[in-house]
Scaffold this active site. Structure first.
Site, mmCIF file in Angstrom:
data_model
loop_
_atom_site.group_PDB
_atom_site.id
_atom_site.type_symbol
_atom_site.label_atom_id
_atom_site.label_comp_id
_atom_site.label_asym_id
_atom_site.label_seq_id
_atom_site.Cartn_x
_atom_site.Cartn_y
_atom_site.Cartn_z
ATOM 1 N N SER A 124 -0.228 4.983 -1.902
ATOM 2 C CA SER A 124 0.651 4.238 -3.065
ATOM 3 C C SER A 124 0.487 4.494 -4.129
ATOM 4 O O SER A 124 -0.983 4.290 -4.490
ATOM 5 C CB SER A 124 0.993 2.389 -2.746
ATOM 6 O OG SER A 124 2.350 2.267 -3.877
ATOM 7 N N TYR A 149 -1.373 -6.214 -2.071
ATOM 8 C CA TYR A 149 -1.660 -5.371 -0.924
ATOM 9 C C TYR A 149 -1.616 -3.608 -1.564
ATOM 10 O O TYR A 149 -2.120 -3.468 -0.646
ATOM 11 C CB TYR A 149 0.301 -5.461 -1.295
ATOM 12 C CG TYR A 149 0.823 -4.052 -1.194
ATOM 13 C CD1 TYR A 149 1.327 -3.444 0.001
ATOM 14 C CD2 TYR A 149 1.700 -3.620 -1.636
ATOM 15 C CE1 TYR A 149 1.600 -2.449 0.173
ATOM 16 C CE2 TYR A 149 2.126 -2.272 -1.993
ATOM 17 C CZ TYR A 149 2.100 -1.438 -0.707
ATOM 18 O OH TYR A 149 2.567 -0.500 0.410
ATOM 19 N N LYS A 153 -4.228 -0.725 -0.141
ATOM 20 C CA LYS A 153 -4.448 1.049 -0.511
ATOM 21 C C LYS A 153 -5.248 1.034 -0.605
ATOM 22 O O LYS A 153 -5.542 2.026 -0.052
ATOM 23 C CB LYS A 153 -3.065 1.063 -0.755
ATOM 24 C CG LYS A 153 -1.839 0.254 -0.204
ATOM 25 C CD LYS A 153 -1.244 1.091 1.070
ATOM 26 C CE LYS A 153 -0.501 0.510 1.331
ATOM 27 N NZ LYS A 153 -0.209 0.583 3.067
#
Ligand code: NAD
Ligand code: UD1
Length: 337
Positions: A124, A149, A153
């Protein structure tokens, strides 16, 4: 190629399965249906004429995953499975680290054990954090992530890089998605989050269908064209096509790569709202609120590397994205009603 698609019944995964099948690849999906529905398989079949083989398996279940690898001789993997809600990841960080890190490590271990050498991972643009100037370039590396989150990644990119360094046969491409929106033009596949959406276009879509009465615009005092936040929106069908190119690239390449997938253009919140008004043919109400904590003013991709390595460029624009999103919402409402 026979390709394992984890998270293949989800939003981006389902669109990618359609593009893979259309290009003649064989798809095997692993998903625990935590955030998707089994009827997506019928929808993929309705679009492509092929119903993918499906395993309802959690990637945290190493034995279950290993069984899938034993029963199928995969050429490559596209790894979408994971949790993705930024706010929720701050409330239950360990759940996010377990699913997105431990689950991924199970998958990478199965890859190694079964000699599957090629993988594309869903990363991302969030890994750039707020450290860099736009357009974000892959060579900047990773910034300071602001939530668990995003950190999952970042860690996955690092794990894949180390995995490749230690195993010269492995090829891993981490695609840094910018803001995927829109839906399949058939109106059969798309994103309709349960409850109140956190992200802009799913929220606007519910204002357009009358489920919510207005959009809250998070800040109009940024240094941007109209003071609202600017993002790089990419049609999910374009993003799906980038995965087909990335998995084909992974097959002819060795080592780890990170590649941005965006349009290279930024649109403000109000520009997106106006594009959506055009798509649905009505005015949509909004109210300006305080900035959302953690948001940056502007994010858009440098797209040169995707062009050079993958020969990838977007084909669809913001009007296509809003039209297809609205079409999906209307079709879903009709089906429910
Ligand atoms: P999604 O939630 O629609 O799809 C993810 C799928 O993974 C779901 O079908 C879910 O049921 C499945 N899943 C979750 N945990 C699993 C587990 N332990 N075992 C098996 N299946 C599991 O999300 P999406 O928008 O399609 O995103 C796909 C990937 O792309 C995710 O990794 C996400 O973090 C990443 N990503 C998404 C965006 C975005 O804006 N949508 C942006 C950047 C990166
Ligand atoms: C979100 C994720 C990010 C992920 C990215 C990719 C959050 C906080 N961040 O980022 O980790 O990589 O998607 O898809 O979820 N906005 C409003 N009103 C709303 C919702 C959003 O004004 O109701 C604004 C935001 O302030 C921002 C823009 O719309 O300026 C886009 O927001 P959003 O869709 O949530 O995406 P990102 O914040 O870019």
């Amino acid at each position: 190629m026979r390709i394992l698609v984890t998270g293949g019944t989800g939003y981006i995964g389902s669109h990618t399965c359609v593009e893979l099948i259309t290009k003649g690849h064989e798809v095997v999906i692993v998903d625990n249906l935590y955030n998707s529905n089994i009827d997506v398989l019928d929808k993929i079949e309705a679009i492509t004429g092929v119903k993918p083989k499906f395993y309802e398996v959690d990637i945290l279940d190493k034995e279950g995953l290993d069984r899938v690898f034993k029963e199928n001789d995969f050429d490559a993997i596209i790894h979408f499975a994971g949790y993705k809600a930024v706010g929720e990841s701050c409330v239950i960080p360990l759940t996010y680290y377990k699913n997105n890190i431990s689950g991924s490590i199970n998958l990478y271990e199965c890859m190694a054990a079964h000699h599957v050498d090629n993988i594309v991972f869903s990363s991302s643009a969030t890994v750039y954090g707020d450290n860099f100037e736009v357009p974000f370039k892959e060579e900047y590396g990773q910034g300071d992530t602001t939530n668990p989150y995003g950190t999952t990644k970042k860690f996955n990119e690092i794990i894949l890089e180390d995995f490749c360094k230690a195993n010269k046969d492995i090829s891993a491409v981490s695609l840094r998605y910018f803001n995927p929106i829109g839906a399949h033009p058939s109106g059969l596949l798309g994103e309709d989050p349960k409850g109140i959406p956190n992200n802009l276009v799913p929220y606007i879509a519910k204002v357009a269908t009358g489920e919510l009465d207005h959009l809250n615009v998070f800040g109009d005092d940024y240094d941007t064209i109209d003071g609202t936040g600017v993002r790089d929106y990419i049609h999910v069908v374009d993003l799906a096509k980038a995965h087909v190119k990335a998995i084909e690239y992974a097959q002819r390449h060795k080592g780890a790569e990170v590649i941005n997938v965006g349009s290279g253009k930024g649109y403000s919140v109000l520009e997106v709202l106006h594009a959506y008004e055009k798509a649905c043919g009505k005015k949509l109400a909004y109210e300006v609120k305080d900035r959302r904590p953690g948001d940056i003013a502007v994010s858009y991709a440098d797209t040169k590397k995707a062009k050079e390595l993958l020969d990838f460029e977007v084909e669809l624009d913001i009007e296509d994205m809003c039209r297809d999103s609205y079409n999906f919402m209307i079709k879903s409402q009709k089906n429910e009603g």
